[in-house]
Design a protein around this motif. Structure first.
Motif, PDB file in Angstrom:
ATOM      1  N   ALA A  35       0.832  -1.205   0.000  1.00  0.00           N
ATOM      2  CA  ALA A  35       0.000   0.000   0.000  1.00  0.00           C
ATOM      3  C   ALA A  35       0.868   1.256   0.000  1.00  0.00           C
ATOM      4  CB  ALA A  35      -0.931  -0.001   1.207  1.00  0.00           C
ATOM      5  N   LEU A  36       1.909   1.267   0.814  1.00  0.00           N
ATOM      6  CA  LEU A  36       2.810   2.417   0.843  1.00  0.00           C
ATOM      7  C   LEU A  36       3.579   2.521  -0.470  1.00  0.00           C
ATOM      8  CD1 LEU A  36       3.810   4.773   2.527  1.00  0.00           C
ATOM      9  CD2 LEU A  36       5.511   3.252   3.541  1.00  0.00           C
ATOM     10  N   ASN A  37       3.942   1.390  -1.052  1.00  0.00           N
ATOM     11  CA  ASN A  37       4.611   1.399  -2.350  1.00  0.00           C
ATOM     12  C   ASN A  37       3.691   2.010  -3.410  1.00  0.00           C
ATOM     13  OD1 ASN A  37       6.920   0.641  -4.035  1.00  0.00           O
ATOM     14  ND2 ASN A  37       5.468  -0.750  -5.001  1.00  0.00           N
ATOM     15  N   ASN A  38       2.420   1.654  -3.384  1.00  0.00           N
ATOM     16  CA  ASN A  38       1.462   2.232  -4.336  1.00  0.00           C
ATOM     17  C   ASN A  38       1.369   3.748  -4.151  1.00  0.00           C
ATOM     18  OD1 ASN A  38       0.918  -0.235  -5.441  1.00  0.00           O
ATOM     19  ND2 ASN A  38      -0.962  -0.556  -4.285  1.00  0.00           N
ATOM     20  N   LEU A  39       1.419   4.199  -2.889  1.00  0.00           N
ATOM     21  CA  LEU A  39       1.399   5.632  -2.630  1.00  0.00           C
ATOM     22  C   LEU A  39       2.613   6.309  -3.262  1.00  0.00           C
ATOM     23  CD1 LEU A  39       0.281   8.180  -1.170  1.00  0.00           C
ATOM     24  CD2 LEU A  39       1.753   7.524   0.743  1.00  0.00           C
ATOM     25  N   PHE A  40       3.794   5.732  -3.061  1.00  0.00           N
ATOM     26  CA  PHE A  40       4.999   6.329  -3.636  1.00  0.00           C
ATOM     27  C   PHE A  40       4.980   6.295  -5.160  1.00  0.00           C
ATOM     28  CE2 PHE A  40       6.978   5.645   0.605  1.00  0.00           C
ATOM     29  CZ  PHE A  40       7.272   6.979   0.848  1.00  0.00           C
ATOM     30  N   VAL A  41       4.504   5.226  -5.736  1.00  0.00           N
ATOM     31  CA  VAL A  41       4.392   5.167  -7.205  1.00  0.00           C
ATOM     32  C   VAL A  41       3.430   6.248  -7.690  1.00  0.00           C
ATOM     33  CG1 VAL A  41       3.579   3.772  -9.144  1.00  0.00           C
ATOM     34  CG2 VAL A  41       5.048   2.754  -7.419  1.00  0.00           C
ATOM     35  N   GLY A  42       2.319   6.409  -7.005  1.00  0.00           N
ATOM     36  CA  GLY A  42       1.366   7.460  -7.363  1.00  0.00           C
ATOM     37  C   GLY A  42       1.973   8.851  -7.243  1.00  0.00           C
ATOM     38  N   LEU A  43       2.708   9.090  -6.159  1.00  0.00           N
ATOM     39  CA  LEU A  43       3.370  10.382  -5.983  1.00  0.00           C
ATOM     40  C   LEU A  43       4.395  10.638  -7.083  1.00  0.00           C
ATOM     41  CD1 LEU A  43       4.000  10.520  -2.120  1.00  0.00           C
ATOM     42  CD2 LEU A  43       2.530  12.029  -3.462  1.00  0.00           C
ATOM     43  N   LEU A  44       5.129   9.589  -7.441  1.00  0.00           N
ATOM     44  CA  LEU A  44       6.137   9.758  -8.484  1.00  0.00           C
ATOM     45  C   LEU A  44       5.510   9.973  -9.863  1.00  0.00           C
ATOM     46  CD1 LEU A  44       8.811   7.260  -7.210  1.00  0.00           C
ATOM     47  CD2 LEU A  44       8.910   9.750  -7.206  1.00  0.00           C
ATOM     48  N   PHE A  45       4.408   9.297 -10.140  1.00  0.00           N
ATOM     49  CA  PHE A  45       3.694   9.565 -11.400  1.00  0.00           C
ATOM     50  C   PHE A  45       3.189  11.004 -11.422  1.00  0.00           C
ATOM     51  CE2 PHE A  45       2.708   4.881 -12.209  1.00  0.00           C
ATOM     52  CZ  PHE A  45       3.580   4.815 -13.265  1.00  0.00           C
ATOM     53  N   PHE A  46       2.641  11.446 -10.294  1.00  0.00           N
ATOM     54  CA  PHE A  46       2.141  12.816 -10.180  1.00  0.00           C
ATOM     55  C   PHE A  46       3.277  13.817 -10.385  1.00  0.00           C
ATOM     56  CE2 PHE A  46       0.749  16.475  -7.583  1.00  0.00           C
ATOM     57  CZ  PHE A  46      -0.422  16.778  -8.247  1.00  0.00           C
ATOM     58  N   ALA A  47       4.430  13.560  -9.739  1.00  0.00           N
ATOM     59  CA  ALA A  47       5.576  14.456  -9.878  1.00  0.00           C
ATOM     60  C   ALA A  47       6.120  14.444 -11.307  1.00  0.00           C
ATOM     61  CB  ALA A  47       6.677  14.063  -8.887  1.00  0.00           C
ATOM     62  N   THR A  48       6.149  13.268 -11.923  1.00  0.00           N
ATOM     63  CA  THR A  48       6.640  13.170 -13.298  1.00  0.00           C
ATOM     64  C   THR A  48       5.750  13.965 -14.250  1.00  0.00           C
ATOM     65  OG1 THR A  48       7.566  10.995 -12.830  1.00  0.00           O
ATOM     66  CG2 THR A  48       7.262  11.560 -15.140  1.00  0.00           C
ATOM     67  N   ALA A  49       4.450  13.832 -14.084  1.00  0.00           N
ATOM     68  CA  ALA A  49       3.524  14.584 -14.934  1.00  0.00           C
ATOM     69  C   ALA A  49       3.668  16.083 -14.680  1.00  0.00           C
ATOM     70  CB  ALA A  49       2.086  14.135 -14.672  1.00  0.00           C
ATOM     71  N   GLY A  50       3.787  16.477 -13.422  1.00  0.00           N
ATOM     72  CA  GLY A  50       3.970  17.888 -13.093  1.00  0.00           C
ATOM     73  C   GLY A  50       5.266  18.441 -13.653  1.00  0.00           C
ATOM     74  N   PHE A  51       6.328  17.646 -13.579  1.00  0.00           N
ATOM     75  CA  PHE A  51       7.625  18.060 -14.125  1.00  0.00           C
ATOM     76  C   PHE A  51       7.526  18.254 -15.636  1.00  0.00           C
ATOM     77  CE2 PHE A  51      11.738  17.087 -16.014  1.00  0.00           C
ATOM     78  CZ  PHE A  51      12.578  17.927 -15.307  1.00  0.00           C
ATOM     79  N   HIS A  52       6.862  17.322 -16.292  1.00  0.00           N
ATOM     80  CA  HIS A  52       6.718  17.382 -17.751  1.00  0.00           C
ATOM     81  C   HIS A  52       5.937  18.624 -18.179  1.00  0.00           C
ATOM     82  CE1 HIS A  52       6.380  15.980 -21.859  1.00  0.00           C
ATOM     83  NE2 HIS A  52       5.064  16.087 -21.779  1.00  0.00           N
ATOM     84  N   ARG A  53       4.930  19.000 -17.409  1.00  0.00           N
ATOM     85  CA  ARG A  53       4.066  20.117 -17.768  1.00  0.00           C
ATOM     86  C   ARG A  53       4.483  21.452 -17.147  1.00  0.00           C
ATOM     87  NH1 ARG A  53       0.155  19.147 -21.646  1.00  0.00           N
ATOM     88  NH2 ARG A  53      -1.055  20.751 -20.629  1.00  0.00           N
ATOM     89  N   ALA A  54       5.547  21.472 -16.344  1.00  0.00           N
ATOM     90  CA  ALA A  54       5.967  22.705 -15.672  1.00  0.00           C
ATOM     91  C   ALA A  54       6.293  23.786 -16.688  1.00  0.00           C
ATOM     92  CB  ALA A  54       7.168  22.436 -14.774  1.00  0.00           C
ATOM     93  N   GLU A  55       5.863  25.020 -16.369  1.00  0.00           N
ATOM     94  CA  GLU A  55       6.012  26.122 -17.307  1.00  0.00           C
ATOM     95  C   GLU A  55       7.358  26.815 -17.248  1.00  0.00           C
ATOM     96  OE1 GLU A  55       2.925  27.697 -15.286  1.00  0.00           O
ATOM     97  OE2 GLU A  55       1.490  26.324 -16.179  1.00  0.00           O
TER      98      GLU A  55
END
Length: 174
Positions: A35-55
């Motif tokens: 469950a904690l691993n899923n949380l970290f994977v979710g956070l990293l996906f979120f961060a990756t998407a945010g990094f990709h779209r950062a202005e």
């Protein structure tokens, strides 16, 4: 998905399918590392998407630092996150380099954030030495004991299955 692809039916479908995924819900209520691993994977996906779209560079740097910290923390929890980290870290560094936003100071700063994520491992030898470690595998007061724990040797990392005789990873995969 909305951050990567924009609003629309694809993003709603992806979010909806994850929200009703039986395995996500099944493992979210189990007191285990998944469950904690899923949380970290979710956070990293979120961060990756945010990094990709950062202005701008400031936002990219901020997201990259938080992502580096999450990578370190996630690897403290479960080593399978390494499969994701081995892809994301080079991509982030390459992207920063191509945008001319990568410097030696920036790499050191990102590395420090990554290593800060490993700080929970500092607790292991200290608690073992003070004899306050509960529910811990082995004795982490020695370097050998700490490495045994970090590499999950007692747990069976890279063995894929418990067998009567010693079987190599290569033959097990075959």
């Amino acid at each position: 998905m909305r951050r990567l692809a924009g609003p629309g039916p694809g993003a709603m479908l992806a979010g909806g399918l994850f929200a009703v995924s039986r395995l996500s819900w099944q493992w979210s209520v189990v007191a285990e590392v998944f469950a904690l691993n899923n949380l970290f994977v979710g956070l990293l996906f979120f961060a990756t998407a945010g990094f990709h779209r950062a202005e701008n560079a400031t936002k990219r740097q901020k997201i990259a630092h938080w992502g580096a910290l999450c990578c370190g923390l996630g690897l403290c929890n479960q080593h399978t996150l390494l499969l994701y980290v081995l892809v994301v870290i080079p991509w982030v560094l390459l992207r920063l380099h191509s945008l001319r936003e990568l410097s030696l100071r920036g790499v050191v700063s990102l590395g420090a954030c990554f290593l800060a994520g490993f700080l929970p491992y500092v607790y292991l030898p200290v608690s073992s030495y003070l004899n306050t470690a509960r529910w811990s595998w082995g004795d982490q007061t020695t370097l050998s004991g700490l490495l045994t724990h970090l590499l999950r040797e007692e747990y069976g990392t890279f063995s894929l299955a418990k067998t009567e005789s010693s079987v190599s990873l290569r033959s097990m995969l075959r």
